[in-house]
Every structure is written in structure tokens, then in C-alpha cells.
Design an enzyme around this catalytic site. Structure first.
Site: not given
Ligand code: ADP
Length: 150
Positions: A41, A90, A127
Site C-alpha cells: 500500500k 458503514r 480516509s
Molecule cells: P482498512 O485498511 O482495514 O480498510 P481503515 O482504516 O479504512 O482500514 O478502517 C478500519 C476500520 O474502521 C474498518 O472496520 C472500517 O470499516 C472502519 N471505518 C472506516 N471508516 C468508518 C466510518 N466512517 N464509520 C465507521 N467505521 C469506519
């Protein structure tokens, strides 16, 4: 002691993540926020920066620990003695993706994955959207905790 791992990229941590973490605190005695290291990544923020944001946000919360890890999430859970993985949901796309991972982790270990449904007001935050806004000098401040600054 109920200890959960909240794994993710956190590139950067958003108000969606903190909503899940803060609500998870009612369920677990300790949550380890585990920042993933994946050589495939390309991150916007370095590992140190991603961890520093989280440490600053939770500096006064003794139930939260911050760690980094590479390799399989279940192996890291075992090494820190976490019986649970916490994840946020989500939308249906998250569900399908998370279902496959949770089933896989369950075949690899006894670790139970616990899902918390996102709050309606943060369900649209990701993100990747935050990074996009930052790259174009837009106003991202309503999407992330105040500790997150480029
Ligand atoms: P990954 O690389 O594992 O997708 P993330 O940092 O994007 O890592 O997400 C980590 C966790 O946070 C996951 O369970 C994801 O579903 C959750 N997550 C990300 N954004 C949100 C949001 N806006 N609301 C709730 N959960 C979220």
C-alpha cells in the site's frame, strides 16, 4: 480482561473511526488500535505520523493503546492476547468485505469479530475522501479529530 484489537490503515484516522472506538470502550476493558504496515500500500501519512495522530487523540484514555503490526491480524491478536477484533460497518459493501475476512479469521483462530454499526452522521466518512480533500486544499476539518493536520 476483555481486550479488542481495532485494526486498520488509519491514513488518517477520521471521526468515523473515533465513533467506533469510543463506543467500543463501553464493551471492552482495553482496545489496541493496531496500525497496519502493508508494503503493497502507498500511504499519504507515514506510519509514525498515523500513530502520532492516534496517540495525541487518546493521550488521556488509559484503556486505549496504539501499536503497529505487519502480517496476519489474527497472529498479532494472539501475540498481544486480544480475543476480539473490533470493526466498523458503514454500508453493504463493508458488510460483504468484512464478512469474508471475519469468516477467514474464524477459521484461522478462535478470535471473535465484533461489529459496530456506524453512526448515521459519520457513515459517509472515509480516509480516502479525507485524503482527496487534503490533496486539493479543501476543508477536511469537520471529518477528522482536531489532532489530525497535514
Ligand atoms: P482498512 O485498511 O482495514 O480498510 P481503515 O482504516 O479504512 O482500514 O478502517 C478500519 C476500520 O474502521 C474498518 O472496520 C472500517 O470499516 C472502519 N471505518 C472506516 N471508516 C468508518 C466510518 N466512517 N464509520 C465507521 N467505521 C469506519
Amino acid at each position: 480482561m476483555k481486550r479488542a484489537l481495532f485494526p486498520g490503515s488509519f491514513d488518517p484516522i477520521t471521526l468515523g473511526h473515533t465513533d467506533i472506538i469510543n463506543r467500543g470502550l463501553a464493551l471492552f476493558d482495553e482496545i489496541i488500535i493496531a496500525v497496519g504496515i502493508n508494503s503493497q500500500k502507498k500511504y499519504m501519512f507515514s506510519l509514525e505520523q498515523r500513530m502520532a495522530f492516534i496517540e495525541a487523540i487518546y493521550k488521556d484514555e488509559p484503556k486505549i493503546k496504539v501499536a503497529s503490526y505487519g502480517g496476519l491480524t489474527v497472529d498479532f491478536c494472539q501475540s498481544v492476547d486480544a480475543e476480539f477484533i473490533l470493526r466498523g460497518l458503514r454500508n453493504p459493501a463493508d458488510f460483504e468485505f468484512e464478512k469474508a475476512i471475519a469468516h477467514t479469521n474464524r477459521t484461522l483462530s478462535e478470535i471473535e469479530t465484533v461489529f459496530i454499526l456506524t453512526a448515521a452522521k459519520t457513515s459517509f466518512i472515509s480516509s480516502s475522501i479525507v485524503r482527496e480533500i487534503m490533496q486539493h486544499n479543501g476543508d477536511y476539518t469537520t471529518l477528522v479529530p482536531p489532532e489530525v493536520r497535514p
